[in-house]
Design a protein around this motif. Sequence first.
Motif, PDB file in Angstrom:
ATOM      1  N   ASN A 161      -2.914  -2.338  -2.806  1.00 56.99           N
ATOM      2  CA  ASN A 161      -2.744  -1.458  -1.657  1.00 56.99           C
ATOM      3  C   ASN A 161      -1.502  -1.869  -0.882  1.00 56.99           C
ATOM      4  O   ASN A 161      -0.910  -2.902  -1.152  1.00 56.99           O
ATOM      5  CB  ASN A 161      -3.986  -1.461  -0.748  1.00 56.99           C
ATOM      6  CG  ASN A 161      -4.263  -2.809  -0.150  1.00 56.99           C
ATOM      7  OD1 ASN A 161      -3.447  -3.358   0.582  1.00 56.99           O
ATOM      8  ND2 ASN A 161      -5.437  -3.366  -0.457  1.00 56.99           N
ATOM      9  N   ASP A 162      -1.109  -1.063   0.062  1.00 52.18           N
ATOM     10  CA  ASP A 162       0.091  -1.318   0.862  1.00 52.18           C
ATOM     11  C   ASP A 162      -0.218  -1.568   2.330  1.00 52.18           C
ATOM     12  O   ASP A 162       0.639  -1.383   3.180  1.00 52.18           O
ATOM     13  CB  ASP A 162       1.052  -0.121   0.775  1.00 52.18           C
ATOM     14  CG  ASP A 162       1.764  -0.049  -0.549  1.00 52.18           C
ATOM     15  OD1 ASP A 162       2.102  -1.099  -1.100  1.00 52.18           O
ATOM     16  OD2 ASP A 162       1.988   1.078  -1.031  1.00 52.18           O
ATOM     17  N   HIS A 163      -1.422  -1.987   2.663  1.00 49.68           N
ATOM     18  CA  HIS A 163      -1.754  -2.097   4.077  1.00 49.68           C
ATOM     19  C   HIS A 163      -2.300  -3.460   4.506  1.00 49.68           C
ATOM     20  O   HIS A 163      -2.580  -3.646   5.678  1.00 49.68           O
ATOM     21  CB  HIS A 163      -2.736  -0.992   4.489  1.00 49.68           C
ATOM     22  CG  HIS A 163      -4.079  -1.116   3.832  1.00 49.68           C
ATOM     23  ND1 HIS A 163      -4.362  -0.516   2.646  1.00 49.68           N
ATOM     24  CD2 HIS A 163      -5.195  -1.780   4.205  1.00 49.68           C
ATOM     25  CE1 HIS A 163      -5.601  -0.785   2.294  1.00 49.68           C
ATOM     26  NE2 HIS A 163      -6.134  -1.560   3.226  1.00 49.68           N
ATOM     27  N   GLU A 164      -2.435  -4.413   3.616  1.00 49.20           N
ATOM     28  CA  GLU A 164      -2.983  -5.703   4.009  1.00 49.20           C
ATOM     29  C   GLU A 164      -1.874  -6.733   4.213  1.00 49.20           C
ATOM     30  O   GLU A 164      -0.934  -6.814   3.433  1.00 49.20           O
ATOM     31  CB  GLU A 164      -3.957  -6.215   2.957  1.00 49.20           C
ATOM     32  CG  GLU A 164      -5.227  -5.393   2.901  1.00 49.20           C
ATOM     33  CD  GLU A 164      -6.177  -5.907   1.852  1.00 49.20           C
ATOM     34  OE1 GLU A 164      -7.270  -6.352   2.231  1.00 49.20           O
ATOM     35  OE2 GLU A 164      -5.822  -5.861   0.666  1.00 49.20           O
ATOM     36  N   GLU A 206       2.754 -10.043   2.726  1.00 50.57           N
ATOM     37  CA  GLU A 206       2.464  -8.606   2.672  1.00 50.57           C
ATOM     38  C   GLU A 206       1.970  -8.233   1.283  1.00 50.57           C
ATOM     39  O   GLU A 206       2.594  -8.567   0.277  1.00 50.57           O
ATOM     40  CB  GLU A 206       3.721  -7.788   2.967  1.00 50.57           C
ATOM     41  CG  GLU A 206       4.233  -7.912   4.368  1.00 50.57           C
ATOM     42  CD  GLU A 206       5.448  -7.035   4.617  1.00 50.57           C
ATOM     43  OE1 GLU A 206       5.934  -6.364   3.673  1.00 50.57           O
ATOM     44  OE2 GLU A 206       5.917  -7.017   5.762  1.00 50.57           O
ATOM     45  N   ASN A 207       0.882  -7.513   1.252  1.00 53.12           N
ATOM     46  CA  ASN A 207       0.342  -6.990   0.007  1.00 53.12           C
ATOM     47  C   ASN A 207       0.948  -5.620  -0.256  1.00 53.12           C
ATOM     48  O   ASN A 207       1.047  -4.794   0.648  1.00 53.12           O
ATOM     49  CB  ASN A 207      -1.181  -6.868   0.131  1.00 53.12           C
ATOM     50  CG  ASN A 207      -1.848  -6.588  -1.182  1.00 53.12           C
ATOM     51  OD1 ASN A 207      -1.519  -7.185  -2.191  1.00 53.12           O
ATOM     52  ND2 ASN A 207      -2.803  -5.686  -1.170  1.00 53.12           N
ATOM     53  N   HIS A 208       1.380  -5.382  -1.483  1.00 46.52           N
ATOM     54  CA  HIS A 208       1.882  -4.074  -1.900  1.00 46.52           C
ATOM     55  C   HIS A 208       1.342  -3.770  -3.283  1.00 46.52           C
ATOM     56  O   HIS A 208       0.888  -4.657  -4.002  1.00 46.52           O
ATOM     57  CB  HIS A 208       3.420  -4.073  -1.942  1.00 46.52           C
ATOM     58  CG  HIS A 208       4.041  -4.214  -0.584  1.00 46.52           C
ATOM     59  ND1 HIS A 208       4.204  -3.149   0.266  1.00 46.52           N
ATOM     60  CD2 HIS A 208       4.516  -5.297   0.075  1.00 46.52           C
ATOM     61  CE1 HIS A 208       4.769  -3.562   1.386  1.00 46.52           C
ATOM     62  NE2 HIS A 208       4.966  -4.877   1.301  1.00 46.52           N
TER      63      HIS A 208
END
Length: 84
Positions: A6-9, A19-21
């Motif tokens: 995901n792109d929000h954690e 940052e998670n992407h």
Amino acid sequence: MDIFNNDHEVLSVGGLTIENHVGQIIIYGDLNIAPNEAGRKQAQMLADFFGKLFQATKDFDRDDSSNPDLTAQSIENVDNPFMS
């Protein structure tokens, strides 16, 4: 953290940001870890995260080698230029 999915954690440890992407993790910032209780907690948070990250790289079966943004960056130890 649902690593690579995901792109929000975001995980923040001191001044370090992770940052998670989708398909990649971005790490930036500074972190000073002291030999005290706060430093132990920071080290434990990082150890937990990097353990999960290591496992996720083993489980991640997509081949993104054609994407230059997702290829492995070089790993190199360098001397601290401010220490003599």
